[in-house]
Design a protein around this motif. Structure first.
Motif, PDB file in Angstrom:
ATOM      1  N   LEU B  47       0.836  -1.203   0.000  1.00 30.78           N
ATOM      2  CA  LEU B  47       0.000   0.000   0.000  1.00 30.78           C
ATOM      3  C   LEU B  47       0.867   1.248   0.000  1.00 30.78           C
ATOM      4  O   LEU B  47       0.560   2.240  -0.675  1.00 30.78           O
ATOM      5  N   LEU B  48       1.961   1.163   0.750  1.00 29.27           N
ATOM      6  CA  LEU B  48       2.866   2.311   0.804  1.00 29.27           C
ATOM      7  C   LEU B  48       3.456   2.584  -0.576  1.00 29.27           C
ATOM      8  O   LEU B  48       3.476   3.720  -1.046  1.00 29.27           O
ATOM      9  N   VAL B  49       3.904   1.509  -1.190  1.00 30.91           N
ATOM     10  CA  VAL B  49       4.484   1.664  -2.526  1.00 30.91           C
ATOM     11  C   VAL B  49       3.423   2.181  -3.496  1.00 30.91           C
ATOM     12  O   VAL B  49       3.669   3.072  -4.317  1.00 30.91           O
ATOM     13  N   PHE B  50       2.218   1.650  -3.377  1.00 30.28           N
ATOM     14  CA  PHE B  50       1.135   2.086  -4.260  1.00 30.28           C
ATOM     15  C   PHE B  50       0.862   3.574  -4.078  1.00 30.28           C
ATOM     16  O   PHE B  50       0.708   4.326  -5.054  1.00 30.28           O
ATOM     17  N   HIS B  51       0.829   3.990  -2.799  1.00 31.05           N
ATOM     18  CA  HIS B  51       0.523   5.398  -2.557  1.00 31.05           C
ATOM     19  C   HIS B  51       1.623   6.310  -3.084  1.00 31.05           C
ATOM     20  O   HIS B  51       1.344   7.384  -3.620  1.00 31.05           O
ATOM     21  N   VAL B  52       2.855   5.858  -2.912  1.00 31.54           N
ATOM     22  CA  VAL B  52       3.961   6.667  -3.446  1.00 31.54           C
ATOM     23  C   VAL B  52       3.851   6.760  -4.969  1.00 31.54           C
ATOM     24  O   VAL B  52       4.031   7.839  -5.568  1.00 31.54           O
ATOM     25  N   ALA B  53       3.521   5.617  -5.572  1.00 31.11           N
ATOM     26  CA  ALA B  53       3.380   5.622  -7.033  1.00 31.11           C
ATOM     27  C   ALA B  53       2.245   6.547  -7.455  1.00 31.11           C
ATOM     28  O   ALA B  53       2.370   7.327  -8.420  1.00 31.11           O
ATOM     29  N   GLY B  59       1.426  13.829  -9.193  1.00 29.27           N
ATOM     30  CA  GLY B  59       2.317  14.981  -9.326  1.00 29.27           C
ATOM     31  C   GLY B  59       2.630  15.272 -10.778  1.00 29.27           C
ATOM     32  O   GLY B  59       2.581  16.425 -11.222  1.00 29.27           O
ATOM     33  N   GLY B  60       2.915  14.218 -11.523  1.00 25.25           N
ATOM     34  CA  GLY B  60       3.202  14.397 -12.948  1.00 25.25           C
ATOM     35  C   GLY B  60       2.011  14.964 -13.695  1.00 25.25           C
ATOM     36  O   GLY B  60       2.149  15.877 -14.500  1.00 25.25           O
ATOM     37  N   LEU B  61       0.834  14.407 -13.404  1.00 24.27           N
ATOM     38  CA  LEU B  61      -0.378  14.894 -14.077  1.00 24.27           C
ATOM     39  C   LEU B  61      -0.641  16.355 -13.752  1.00 24.27           C
ATOM     40  O   LEU B  61      -1.008  17.154 -14.627  1.00 24.27           O
ATOM     41  N   ILE B  62      -0.457  16.712 -12.485  1.00 23.56           N
ATOM     42  CA  ILE B  62      -0.735  18.090 -12.075  1.00 23.56           C
ATOM     43  C   ILE B  62       0.263  19.034 -12.730  1.00 23.56           C
ATOM     44  O   ILE B  62      -0.106  20.108 -13.230  1.00 23.56           O
ATOM     45  N   VAL B  63       1.515  18.634 -12.722  1.00 21.57           N
ATOM     46  CA  VAL B  63       2.532  19.492 -13.363  1.00 21.57           C
ATOM     47  C   VAL B  63       2.206  19.681 -14.834  1.00 21.57           C
ATOM     48  O   VAL B  63       2.263  20.788 -15.383  1.00 21.57           O
ATOM     49  N   TYR B  64       1.810  18.566 -15.478  1.00 23.00           N
ATOM     50  CA  TYR B  64       1.440  18.646 -16.899  1.00 23.00           C
ATOM     51  C   TYR B  64       0.285  19.622 -17.106  1.00 23.00           C
ATOM     52  O   TYR B  64       0.313  20.481 -17.993  1.00 23.00           O
ATOM     53  N   GLN B  65      -0.749  19.452 -16.251  1.00 25.09           N
ATOM     54  CA  GLN B  65      -1.926  20.324 -16.392  1.00 25.09           C
ATOM     55  C   GLN B  65      -1.565  21.783 -16.116  1.00 25.09           C
ATOM     56  O   GLN B  65      -2.044  22.701 -16.792  1.00 25.09           O
ATOM     57  N   LEU B  66      -0.720  22.012 -15.092  1.00 23.01           N
ATOM     58  CA  LEU B  66      -0.361  23.386 -14.743  1.00 23.01           C
ATOM     59  C   LEU B  66       0.454  24.034 -15.856  1.00 23.01           C
ATOM     60  O   LEU B  66       0.235  25.200 -16.197  1.00 23.01           O
ATOM     61  N   TRP B 303      -5.901  17.780  -8.790  1.00 15.55           N
ATOM     62  CA  TRP B 303      -6.022  17.241 -10.145  1.00 15.55           C
ATOM     63  C   TRP B 303      -7.488  17.200 -10.574  1.00 15.55           C
ATOM     64  O   TRP B 303      -7.853  17.589 -11.686  1.00 15.55           O
ATOM     65  N   ALA B 304      -8.321  16.707  -9.641  1.00 14.91           N
ATOM     66  CA  ALA B 304      -9.752  16.670  -9.948  1.00 14.91           C
ATOM     67  C   ALA B 304     -10.265  18.081 -10.200  1.00 14.91           C
ATOM     68  O   ALA B 304     -11.071  18.317 -11.113  1.00 14.91           O
TER      69      ALA B 304
END
Lengths: 193, 734
Positions: B47-53, B59-66, B303-304
Motif C-alpha cells: 500500500l505504501l508503494v502504491f501510494h507513493v506511485a 504529481g506528474g499529471l498536475i505538473v502537466y496540467q499546470l 487534479w480533480a
C-alpha cells in the motif's frame, strides 16, 4: 524469539527504504565490513572461504539492540567466472546470524538461522566476535573441475550485510529516512588462484 | 465507429473515478489491515508503494496540467483565466480542510502514541523481570554451591569410579548432565539423564577463563527448544601434587513452568522496550504515512479540480471563441452541445443566435444584391434617359444626377454628389440659374410641380421643361426632391420652324397668285392711260404703275424666298468635294482689286460627302452673304471659312466654320437666329439663315451659332455634316 522482530520483512519496503537512503545525502556508517579474505581448498570440489570481519555497530544499532531489537547479519560468498561483460555465478553460499539481547541474564544471544547452536556472550564485544566467527567461514561445495584446474580464471566474491528487512518497520522507515544505515556492502573479490 | 466512440469516452472522469476507487479501496484495506497485524504487515508495504506511485503519477499529471494551463494563459486562450481562478479556488477549498486535518492528526498522533506507554506498566514489567531474575539467580547460586560441593567430593575419587559417582550425584542433585573434564579439556566421565547417548559438550574457553577454584561459574542459558537450563562449572585446586586439575560441569534443567513464565516475562519486557524504543520512529512513520495520504488527497483534489475546472470552463471558452468568430463576421460558427445543463442551454442558444444571424445576413445580402441590381438598372435607365434627372435631399444636397442632366446643365453633376447645389452653382453658371429659378419650389417642398425654366448660355438660351415631386420619408421630416427636366429648346425651335414653313407655304400660295394680275393690270393701265394722259397726269400714272410693278416684283421675290424655304427638299445627291465647292463660291466674292473678301483654311484630308452640290453652294452663299451684310460699315471686316475632319464618338463628320469679325449677333436674336424673319438688317428677307439651317438638316447635319469667344465681336457659324467614309487626301492644303 519475539514474533514482532521477524514479521517486518519485505522486498518492497527494502526497495523503498533503499531509494530513500539513496536520496538521503548524509554519510552512512557500515555495520559490518570485510577487512580481509582468503580461501582454502578442502578438497577438489570444496573451498572454505575465510573472512576477516570487522564488526562495529553504529550507535543507532547498539541502541536498538539494547532495547530489544534483533539484528540479523548475512554473509554471502560466490564463485564467479570473470567475463568482459557480466559474470557467471558458479557456486553460492549464504549464512545468516542473529544477534539479540537476552534480558533475563543480561547476556547477548548469537544464533544462526540454519542451525540450533546458541552462543551466549556476556558482552557485546564477545557477541560481535562470535557473530564474526560464524559469518567468517563459508563453504562453497560442488565447484566445477575447471576451477581446480585453472583457478586463475575464477574469482571469489564475498559481501556482508545487515538484513535490513529484518529490522522493525518503524526503524526501517526511520533509518531509511534519516540515512543512518546502509543495507549492504560492496562485493569484495579476489582470485581463486 | 469504435475510434469515434472511444474519442467520445470521458477518459478524464473515468481516470478520476478509477483513482478515487483505488484510493478508497486502499484506505478500506488499510483500515481493515490495521485490525489484523499479520495482514497489516503483509499489505502495508504494498500500500505504501502504491501510494507513493499514485503520488508520483498525480504529481506528474498536475505538473502537466499546470504547465498546459500556464501556456494557455500566456497565449490568452479563451477560458484560461477562468480556469486559473477556479483552480485557485479549488486549491484553497482543498488546502484549508486538509491543513486542519493534518494539524489535528499530527497532534493526536504525538499525544496518542505517548499515551500508549504507561510508566506503571513499564515499572511492573521491570519488576517482573527482576523477580524472575532473582528467582533464577537464587536457583543458579544454589546449584553453583551444590556443584562446588560435588566437585569437592569427587576430589578423591579415582577415575575408575568417577562415572558411577557422577551418576549417583546426578540423580541426587537432579542434574541433566554432569561432566568431569580433565586437563586439555579431556572428558574424564559424564552422566546424563537423556536416554539417547550423546557426547557431552565440554565448557567453552570463555567459561574456563572465568572459573576459579572455589568460585564456580554459573549462568542461565536459553535453549533452542525454548527452555532454560543452568550451567555451572566448578573446580578445585589440586591437593595432590602432580595430579591434574579437574573441572566439573553441571547442566541443570529449570522447572518448565518457571522457565516458561520467566521467558514470557522476558519476551514481554523485550517487546515493551522495543515498542518504547520505536516510539519515535513509529510516530515518524505514522506522520509519514499521514502526510503521504493527505498529500495524495490534496493532489487528487487538485487534479480533480483541474479537470473539473477545464470541463466546466470548456463550454465557456467555446462560447468566447464562438463570440470572437461572430464578431469577425463568421456566422456559420456552431458549437457542439455536450451538456444538458444551463451551460448546454447557453451553447444551444448561441447556436440558435448564430443561425438566426446567418439567415438574417443571407437575407440582407440577397436584398442588397437585389437593391444593387435595381440601382444598377435604375442607373442604366437614368444614364440612357435624354431627360435630366436630379435627386436632392431636404437640405438640397445632390444625391443623384444622370448624364443627361450634366449635359443639359453643362456641368459634371455626377462628380458633385453629396454637395450642396449652391456650391455646385458657384462653379456651373447654368446650374446656378436653374436652381435660382426652382429654389422657391424646392424650399417650400411643394408636393408636385412643373414649370418652364429658361437659362442663358453662350450659344443662346435653353428652355428647360422641369417637373418635380417631393418624396417624403415615411415617419420622418426628411425626404427627397426628384427633379426631371428636358431641354425643349430644339423641340420648340422645330415647332416654330414647322409653323414658319406652313406660313411660308400659305403665303406663297395665297400671295403669289394675285401678284401677276396686279402687275399685268398695272402695266395695262400704264399702256392704255399713258396714251391718253399727258403732262403731270402722265407722270403720276407712270409713277403709280411703276411703284405697283416694282412692289409686285419685290413681293414676288419675297414669295419666291418663302417658297424656297417651305419647299420640300428635292436633293440631287452626289459626291461633293466641299473644299472645291468652297473655293468656287469664294471666287464669286472678289473685290474690285481682285482680292477675295473671304479667307479660307481648308483641311487637305477632308473627305467627300454625299450631298446636293447646288444646295450646299446656296448654304455657303447664304452664310457668307449674311456675314458680309452684317459687317457692312466695318472697315476691317473679314470673313473666314475653315474646314476640318473630325472623328468623335458622334461619328465621322466634316466641320465647316464661317466666322466674321463683324459686330456679332445681338443676344436677343441669338436664340431665334435661324427662324424666318429674324434679322436686324434693314434689307433682306430674313430667310437666309433659316434656309441655311434647312439645307444643313437636309444633309443630316446640324448648325449652331454663337458669338466669338475672344470677346472682340464677330459671329461663328459651325456646321457639321456627317460623312460615310474616312478622310481622303486628294489635295494640298491652301
Amino acid at each position: 524469539m519475539p514474533g514482532y522482530s521477524t514479521a517486518w520483512r519485505g522486498g518492497p519496503l527494502a526497495a523503498l527504504c533503499g531509494l530513500l537512503a539513496l536520496l538521503a545525502l548524509p554519510a552512512t556508517a557500515h555495520a559490518v565490513e570485510i577487512r580481509g579474505a582468503n580461501h582454502m581448498w578442502l578438497d577438489d570440489a570444496t573451498v572454505l572461504v575465510r573472512l576477516d570481519i570487522d564488526m562495529r555497530l553504529p550507535a543507532v544499532l547498539e541502541d536498538a539492540l539494547a532495547n530489544g531489537v534483533t539484528l540479523e547479519f548475512e554473509a554471502e560468498a560466490r564463485l564467479e567466472r570473470g567475463r568482459r561483460v557480466g559474470r557467471d555465478t558458479l557456486a553460492r553460499e549464504t549464512r545468516r546470524v542473529q544477534l539479540q539481547y537476552f534480558a533475563l541474564n543480561r547476556h547477548y544471544l548469537v544464533t544462526a538461522v540454519t542451525d540450533e547452536r546458541i552462543d551466549l556472550k556476556p558482552t557485546l564485544g564477545d557477541a560481535l566476535d562470535a557473530v564474526a566467527r560464524r559469518l567468517g567461514r563459508l563453504r562453497l561445495d560442488e565447484l566445477p573441475e575447471a576451477a581446480r584446474a585453472n583457478p586463475g580464471e575464477f574469482d571469489l566474491a564475498a559481501r556482508l550485510m545487515l538484513v535490513y528487512s529484518a529490522l522493525p518497520l518503524p526503524l526501517q522507515l526511520d533509518a531509511g529516512l534519516r540515512g543512518d544505515l546502509t543495507t549492504r556492502q560492496e562485493w569484495k573479490r579476489w582470485s581463486l588462484d | 465507429m469504435i475510434s469515434v466512440s472511444l474519442r467520445g469516452f470521458p477518459w478524464g472522469l473515468f481516470g478520476i473515478g478509477l483513482l478515487f476507487a483505488l484510493l478508497l479501496t486502499s484506505l478500506v484495506v488499510m483500515g481493515d489491515a490495521a485490525q489484523n497485524q499479520a495482514r497489516f504487515e503483509q499489505l502495508f508495504l504494498w500500500l505504501l508503494v502504491f501510494h507513493v506511485a499514485v503520488l508520483v503519477v498525480l504529481g506528474g499529471l498536475i505538473v502537466y496540467q499546470l504547465v498546459r494551463m500556464a501556456v494557455q494563459y500566456r497565449r490568452g486562450v479563451p477560458g484560461s483565466r477562468l480556469t486559473l481562478r477556479l483552480v485557485a479556488v479549488f486549491m484553497l477549498v482543498a488546502v484549508l480542510p486538509v491543513s486542519v486535518v493534518y494539524y489535528f492528526s499530527f497532534k493526536f498522533l504525538n499525544e496518542g502514541v505517548d499515551a500508549w506507554f504507561d510508566v506503571r506498566v513499564e515499572s511492573a514489567l521491570e519488576d517482573a523481570l527482576e523477580l524472575s531474575r532473582s528467582s533464577l539467580d537464587l536457583r543458579v547460586r544454589q546449584l553453583a554451591t551444590e556443584t562446588q560441593e560435588l566437585m569437592s567430593d569427587l576430589e578423591g575419587v579415582s577415575e575408575g569410579l568417577v562415572p558411577l559417582a557422577l551418576n549417583d550425584y546426578r540423580r541426587q542433585v537432579g542434574a541433566q548432565e554432569l561432566t568431569l573434564v580433565g586437563s586439555n579439556n579431556r572428558i574424564i566421565a559424564s552422566s546424563t539423564d537423556s536416554p539417547i547417548r550423546r557426547l557431552p559438550t565440554p565448557p567453552g574457553s570463555d567459561i574456563l577463563m572465568r572459573v576459579r577454584p572455589e568460585q564456580p561459574y554459573s549462568r542461565l542459558e536459553p535453549q533452542s527448544d525454548g527452555s532454560l537450563i543452568i550451567r555451572v562449572v566448578a573446580t578445585t585446586s589440586s591437593r595432590r601434587p602432580g595430579s591434574e586439575n579437574r573441572i566439573l560441569q553441571g547442566i541443570y534443567p529449570v522447572d518448565p513452568r518457571m522457565s516458561a513464565l520467566s521467558l514470557r516475562v522476558q519476551d514481554a519486557f523485550a517487546d515493551y522496550r522495543e515498542f518504547a524504543y520505536l516510539r519515535g520512529p513509529m510516530i515518524q512513520g505514522f506522520v509519514f504515512t499521514l502526510s503521504l495520504a493527505l498529500a495524495i488527497s490534496l493532489m487528487a483534489a487538485l487534479w480533480a479540480g483541474l479537470l473539473v475546472a477545464r470541463r466546466m470552463v470548456r463550454p465557456i471558452s467555446d462560447l468566447v471563441q464562438g463570440t470572437r468568430m461572430v464578431a469577425q463576421g463568421d456566422y456559420s460558427t456552431r458549437l457542439a452541445v455536450q451538456r444538458a445543463d444551463e451551460l448546454g442551454f447557453l451553447v444551444q442558444s448561441f447556436n440558435t443566435m448564430t443561425r438566426t444571424l446567418n439567415e438574417a445576413r443571407d437575407e440582407a445580402e440577397r436584398n442588397r444584391r437585389l437593391l444593387d441590381a435595381e440601382r444598377a438598372y435604375l442607373e442604366s435607365v437614368l444614364q440612357h434617359l435624354r431627360s435630366g434627372v436630379l435627386a436632392l435631399d431636404g437640405s438640397l444636397r445632390l444625391r443623384t444626377a444622370n448624364a443627361a442632366a450634366s449635359e443639359i446643365l453643362e456641368c459634371d453633376l455626377q462628380g458633385a454628389r453629396t454637395r450642396v447645389m449652391s456650391e455646385v452653382g458657384d462653379e456651373c453658371p447654368l446650374v446656378a440659374q436653374f436652381f435660382e429659378a426652382i429654389s422657391d419650389a424646392l424650399v417650400s417642398q411643394e408636393t408636385e410641380w412643373s414649370r418652364q425654366v429658361v437659362v442663358f448660355t453662350r450659344s443662346g438660351r435653353k428652355v428647360l421643361m422641369t417637373r418635380a415631386v417631393w418624396l417624403p420619408t415615411s415617419g420622418s421630416s426628411r425626404g427627397l426632391h426628384a427633379i426631371v427636366f428636358d431641354d425643349m429648346t430644339e423641340f420648340l425651335k422645330a415647332q416654330r420652324d414647322a409653323a414658319w414653313g406652313e406660313v411660308a407655304r400659305r403665303l406663297a400660295h395665297e400671295i403669289k397668285n394675285p401678284l401677276t394680275p396686279i402687275q399685268l393690270s398695272a402695266e395695262r393701265l400704264s399702256r392704255r392711260l399713258g396714251k391718253v394722259l399727258e403732262g403731270a397726269d402722265r407722270e403720276v400714272l407712270d409713277r403709280a404703275t411703276g411703284t405697283i410693278v416694282q412692289q409686285v416684283e419685290a413681293m414676288k421675290t419675297l414669295v419666291n424666298a418663302f417658297r424656297d424655304y417651305a419647299q420640300a427638299p428635292q436633293l440631287e445627291r452626289a459626291s461633293v468635294d466641299m473644299n472645291q465647292l468652297i473655293r468656287d463660291v469664294c471666287e464669286l466674292y472678289l473685290d474690285q482689286d481682285g482680292r477675295s473678301r473671304v479667307g479660307v483654311t481648308l483641311d487637305a484630308g477632308l473627305p467627300r460627302i454625299h450631298g446636293d452640290a447646288g444646295r450646299l453652294r446656296q448654304l455657303l452663299h447664304n452664310l457668307i452673304k449674311n456675314a458680309l451684310e452684317a459687317g457692312e460699315g466695318h472697315e476691317d471686316m473679314e470673313v473666314h471659312v475653315t474646314t476640318a475632319y473630325l472623328d468623335d464618338p458622334a461619328g465621322p463628320h466634316i466641320e465647316l466654320r464661317v466666322t466674321d469679325t463683324g459686330p456679332g449677333i445681338k443676344p436677343e436674336f441669338l436664340e431665334r437666329i435661324f427662324e424666318p424673319y429674324t434679322t436686324d438688317k434693314p434689307r433682306g428677307t430674313g430667310l437666309g439663315l433659316a434656309v441655311a439651317q434647312k439645307i444643313v438638316e437636309e444633309h443630316g447635319g446640324m448648325i449652331e451659332c454663337h458669338n466669338a469667344e475672344s470677346g472682340q465681336g464677330g459671329a461663328v457659324f459651325r456646321i457639321r455634316i456627317p460623312v460615310e467614309h474616312g478622310p481622303v487626301v486628294h489635295e494640298e492644303p491652301e
